[in-house]
Scaffold this motif. Sequence first.
Motif, PDB file in Angstrom:
ATOM      1  N   LYS A  21       0.880  -1.172   0.000  1.00  0.00           N
ATOM      2  CA  LYS A  21       0.000   0.000   0.000  1.00  0.00           C
ATOM      3  C   LYS A  21       0.916   1.219   0.000  1.00  0.00           C
ATOM      4  O   LYS A  21       1.430   1.626   1.039  1.00  0.00           O
ATOM      5  N   GLN A  22       1.132   1.777  -1.180  1.00  0.00           N
ATOM      6  CA  GLN A  22       2.103   2.856  -1.340  1.00  0.00           C
ATOM      7  C   GLN A  22       1.723   4.109  -0.561  1.00  0.00           C
ATOM      8  O   GLN A  22       2.601   4.824  -0.093  1.00  0.00           O
ATOM      9  N   SER A  23       0.440   4.373  -0.394  1.00  0.00           N
ATOM     10  CA  SER A  23       0.025   5.593   0.293  1.00  0.00           C
ATOM     11  C   SER A  23       0.475   5.615   1.753  1.00  0.00           C
ATOM     12  O   SER A  23       0.635   6.682   2.343  1.00  0.00           O
ATOM     13  N   THR A  24       0.692   4.447   2.340  1.00  0.00           N
ATOM     14  CA  THR A  24       1.115   4.381   3.746  1.00  0.00           C
ATOM     15  C   THR A  24       2.476   3.721   3.919  1.00  0.00           C
ATOM     16  O   THR A  24       2.947   3.585   5.040  1.00  0.00           O
ATOM     17  N   ASN A  25       3.100   3.302   2.818  1.00  0.00           N
ATOM     18  CA  ASN A  25       4.377   2.578   2.859  1.00  0.00           C
ATOM     19  C   ASN A  25       4.295   1.319   3.722  1.00  0.00           C
ATOM     20  O   ASN A  25       5.235   0.994   4.439  1.00  0.00           O
ATOM     21  N   GLU A  26       3.166   0.641   3.641  1.00  0.00           N
ATOM     22  CA  GLU A  26       2.985  -0.605   4.380  1.00  0.00           C
ATOM     23  C   GLU A  26       2.998  -1.777   3.413  1.00  0.00           C
ATOM     24  O   GLU A  26       2.429  -1.696   2.320  1.00  0.00           O
ATOM     25  N   VAL A  60      -2.960 -11.754   8.308  1.00  0.00           N
ATOM     26  CA  VAL A  60      -2.445 -10.605   7.567  1.00  0.00           C
ATOM     27  C   VAL A  60      -1.343  -9.996   8.425  1.00  0.00           C
ATOM     28  O   VAL A  60      -1.607  -9.447   9.487  1.00  0.00           O
ATOM     29  N   ASP A  61      -0.095 -10.130   7.973  1.00  0.00           N
ATOM     30  CA  ASP A  61       1.049  -9.539   8.671  1.00  0.00           C
ATOM     31  C   ASP A  61       1.406  -8.234   7.971  1.00  0.00           C
ATOM     32  O   ASP A  61       1.470  -8.178   6.741  1.00  0.00           O
ATOM     33  N   THR A  62       1.675  -7.198   8.760  1.00  0.00           N
ATOM     34  CA  THR A  62       1.954  -5.879   8.206  1.00  0.00           C
ATOM     35  C   THR A  62       3.293  -5.370   8.712  1.00  0.00           C
ATOM     36  O   THR A  62       3.599  -5.494   9.894  1.00  0.00           O
ATOM     37  N   ILE A  63       4.078  -4.800   7.783  1.00  0.00           N
ATOM     38  CA  ILE A  63       5.320  -4.132   8.174  1.00  0.00           C
ATOM     39  C   ILE A  63       5.359  -2.766   7.491  1.00  0.00           C
ATOM     40  O   ILE A  63       4.774  -2.572   6.428  1.00  0.00           O
ATOM     41  N   LEU A  64       6.035  -1.826   8.112  1.00  0.00           N
ATOM     42  CA  LEU A  64       6.211  -0.500   7.549  1.00  0.00           C
ATOM     43  C   LEU A  64       7.491  -0.509   6.722  1.00  0.00           C
ATOM     44  O   LEU A  64       8.555  -0.900   7.202  1.00  0.00           O
ATOM     45  N   MET A  65       7.370  -0.084   5.474  1.00  0.00           N
ATOM     46  CA  MET A  65       8.515  -0.063   4.573  1.00  0.00           C
ATOM     47  C   MET A  65       9.293   1.233   4.768  1.00  0.00           C
ATOM     48  O   MET A  65       8.682   2.289   4.922  1.00  0.00           O
TER      49      MET A  65
END
Length: 138
Positions: free
Chosen positions: A22-27, A113-118
């Motif tokens: 999700k580019q808008s949040t860099n996730e 659903v695993d999420t990381i911040l890019m």
Amino acid sequence: MGTRRVEGLLIERTEGELLVLKQSTNEAHALNETAAIVFDLCDGTATRAAMAAEVARRTGLPADESIVDLALTELVESGLVVADDTEHPIITRRSLIRRLALPVAAVAMLPIVDTILMPTSAAGAPAPAPGPAPSPAL
């Protein structure tokens, strides 16, 4: 339940999971097979019953709408899908495992659903690669 994927997602399929950026949040989000099936079916028209039937067909999990509810809860919380209705059952993984009395192998198939911040380029240059230790000053 009318759920649909949000716009502007970059999607890459790998063996057994789906990677969504999700580019808008860099996730970056890693969806296991079950969460990916539900995500793919979020076109605004698929019913929870149809999603549950497809999950059961492809994974061997029970055709239970609670499994879909768990996936949708995680997908909505991650910002990957939006639900048209504001009322959808909130279910926890623990309560689902208890209610369905799932074996260990099936528990591993429940939606995740695993999420990381890019990191962004604004965060600075990448860390330098490790090199030889400096020699002590004499």
